[in-house]
Write a protein that holds these residues in place. Structure first.
Motif, PDB file in Angstrom:
ATOM      1  N   PRO A 113       0.842  -1.204   0.000  1.00 22.16           N
ATOM      2  CA  PRO A 113       0.000   0.000   0.000  1.00 22.16           C
ATOM      3  C   PRO A 113       0.875   1.251   0.000  1.00 22.16           C
ATOM      4  CG  PRO A 113       0.130  -0.910   2.213  1.00 22.16           C
ATOM      5  CD  PRO A 113       0.864  -1.873   1.316  1.00 22.16           C
ATOM      6  N   LEU A 136      -5.673   0.223  -4.619  1.00 24.88           N
ATOM      7  CA  LEU A 136      -4.981  -1.071  -4.609  1.00 24.88           C
ATOM      8  C   LEU A 136      -5.500  -1.977  -5.714  1.00 24.88           C
ATOM      9  CD1 LEU A 136      -4.735  -1.776  -0.782  1.00 24.88           C
ATOM     10  CD2 LEU A 136      -2.804  -1.679  -2.369  1.00 24.88           C
ATOM     11  N   ALA A 272      -4.346   5.671   2.797  1.00 25.30           N
ATOM     12  CA  ALA A 272      -3.515   4.809   1.957  1.00 25.30           C
ATOM     13  C   ALA A 272      -4.160   4.682   0.589  1.00 25.30           C
ATOM     14  CB  ALA A 272      -3.360   3.429   2.592  1.00 25.30           C
ATOM     15  N   ASN A 273      -3.368   4.875  -0.469  1.00 26.53           N
ATOM     16  CA  ASN A 273      -3.870   4.711  -1.838  1.00 26.53           C
ATOM     17  C   ASN A 273      -5.108   5.575  -2.096  1.00 26.53           C
ATOM     18  OD1 ASN A 273      -2.440   2.032  -1.017  1.00 26.53           O
ATOM     19  ND2 ASN A 273      -2.383   2.073  -3.257  1.00 26.53           N
ATOM     20  N   VAL A 296      -6.821  -1.380   4.731  1.00 25.76           N
ATOM     21  CA  VAL A 296      -7.148  -0.389   3.711  1.00 25.76           C
ATOM     22  C   VAL A 296      -8.504  -0.763   3.103  1.00 25.76           C
ATOM     23  CG1 VAL A 296      -6.384   0.770   1.606  1.00 25.76           C
ATOM     24  CG2 VAL A 296      -4.682  -0.124   3.216  1.00 25.76           C
ATOM     25  N   SER A 308      -8.295  -4.724   2.527  1.00 25.76           N
ATOM     26  CA  SER A 308      -6.967  -5.292   2.278  1.00 25.76           C
ATOM     27  C   SER A 308      -6.153  -5.118   3.559  1.00 25.76           C
ATOM     28  CB  SER A 308      -6.291  -4.582   1.100  1.00 25.76           C
ATOM     29  OG  SER A 308      -7.081  -4.696  -0.064  1.00 25.76           O
TER      30      SER A 308
END
Length: 327
Positions: A113, A136, A272-273, A296, A308
């Motif tokens: 990530p 992701l 994240a992402n 995530v 994830s």
């Protein structure tokens, strides 16, 4: 001004001109490589190569942005030679039964990530970054492609370069770029992978879904967690190869999590992402909450559709997560 002073001024002006592209080049290298640390290294390599070649930059041939993308993309292609892809478990093995023991993937290099903080997503220089392509799911899908197919797909469909510009970046022909793009689309279709097109709530609404998830998690309320999920929710957890789909399977697994680890948890929200995420800390025998996982989430208007879960020291370090939280 002395000759040396003029050289310094030219160098400072060059640095000033290329620095605003750092965040978007990092996003590009991450999409290509699937690794935060490798992407950071390749951006440093890109700027070093640009500095060494600054006297050869021909402003009449291409824009500064295109020139930097040429350097970065070819550095990524060189780095990818001889490397395997970085998968997620759902792109590598068959679906698991949530009642089966967890199985470690061994020496597999998993997709990592990306911390939102390294891209400065709240800053003006990051405004051009396509956030959907940082998900992701998209980066994992791109890992199914060859390096040059991946580059063609990202340059054309994410960064919106023309076929001619992409050909210039890749030092090839427009026909070759179009062929690589077509093969990339075909490969993704054959693998049963499509870029996610989901109806998304606002950022505040996404965070609210995950906040409710954290509250249910903290209360060890499995039924409450299940009510926040879509019917086809997917959970995967590298470095374990186990993954599964569906609200009931998710509930079975969470029953096991609480039975094994207890119901004392604390959370640290992160990004994240360009997706909501949190670090989960579990109460250990020492009496402090110990870092357990980074999770995530993909959030749709109908609920959480993907979680994830990462339990990897390198991932924890990239997010600068503390090892413990005080009880």
């Amino acid at each position: 001004m002395t000759v040396m002073g003029a050289d310094v001024a030219v160098a400072e002006e060059f640095d000033r001109r290329i620095d605003p592209y750092r965040s978007e080049l990092l996003a590009h290298c991450y999409r290509m490589l699937g690794s935060v640390h490798d992407a950071e290294d390749l951006v440093q390599e890109t700027y070093l190569r640009a500095w060494r070649a600054k006297d050869r930059y021909d402003e009449g041939r291409s824009s500064l942005r295109t020139w930097l993308y040429r350097i970065a993309t070819n550095a990524c292609l060189t780095a990818l030679e001889g490397r395997g892809r970085r998968p997620m478990p759902s792109g590598l093995v068959a679906e698991s039964d949530p009642r089966r023991p967890l199985v470690h993937g061994g020496e597999i290099s998993w997709l990592q990530p990306l911390p939102d903080s390294v891209l400065n997503l709240g800053q003006p220089e990051a405004a051009t970054i396509d956030r959907a392509s940082l998900r992701l799911a998209f980066v994992a899908a791109a890992q199914h492609l060859s390096a040059r197919q991946r580059a063609a797909l990202i340059l054309r469909e994410v960064l919106d370069f023309s076929a001619a510009e992409a050909a210039d970046i890749l030092s090839t022909t427009t026909a070759s770029v179009n062929s690589s793009l077509q093969r990339a689309r075909t490969r993704l279709t054959e693998a049963g992978i499509a870029q996610e097109h989901v109806a998304e709530p606002s950022e505040a609404e996404k965070r609210a879904w995950v906040d409710r998830y954290m509250s249910a998690f903290e209360a060890a309320d499995v039924e409450g967690l299940k009510r926040l999920l879509t019917d086809d929710v997917l959970m995967e957890m590298p470095p374990m190869v186990n993954w599964f789909v569906g609200r009931e399977n998710y509930g079975v697994f969470m029953d096991w999590v609480f039975a094994k680890n207890g119901s004392q948890w604390r959370f640290l929200p992160v990004g994240a992402n360009a997706q909501p995420a949190f670090a989960a800390f579990n109460l250990g025998e020492s009496g402090v909450f110990e870092l357990h996982t980074l999770q995530v989430f993909t959030v749709t208007n109908n609920g959480i559709s993907r979680n994830s879960v990462f339990r990897d020291a390198e991932v924890f370090a990239s997010f600068k997560l503390p090892a413990t939280l005080e009880a």
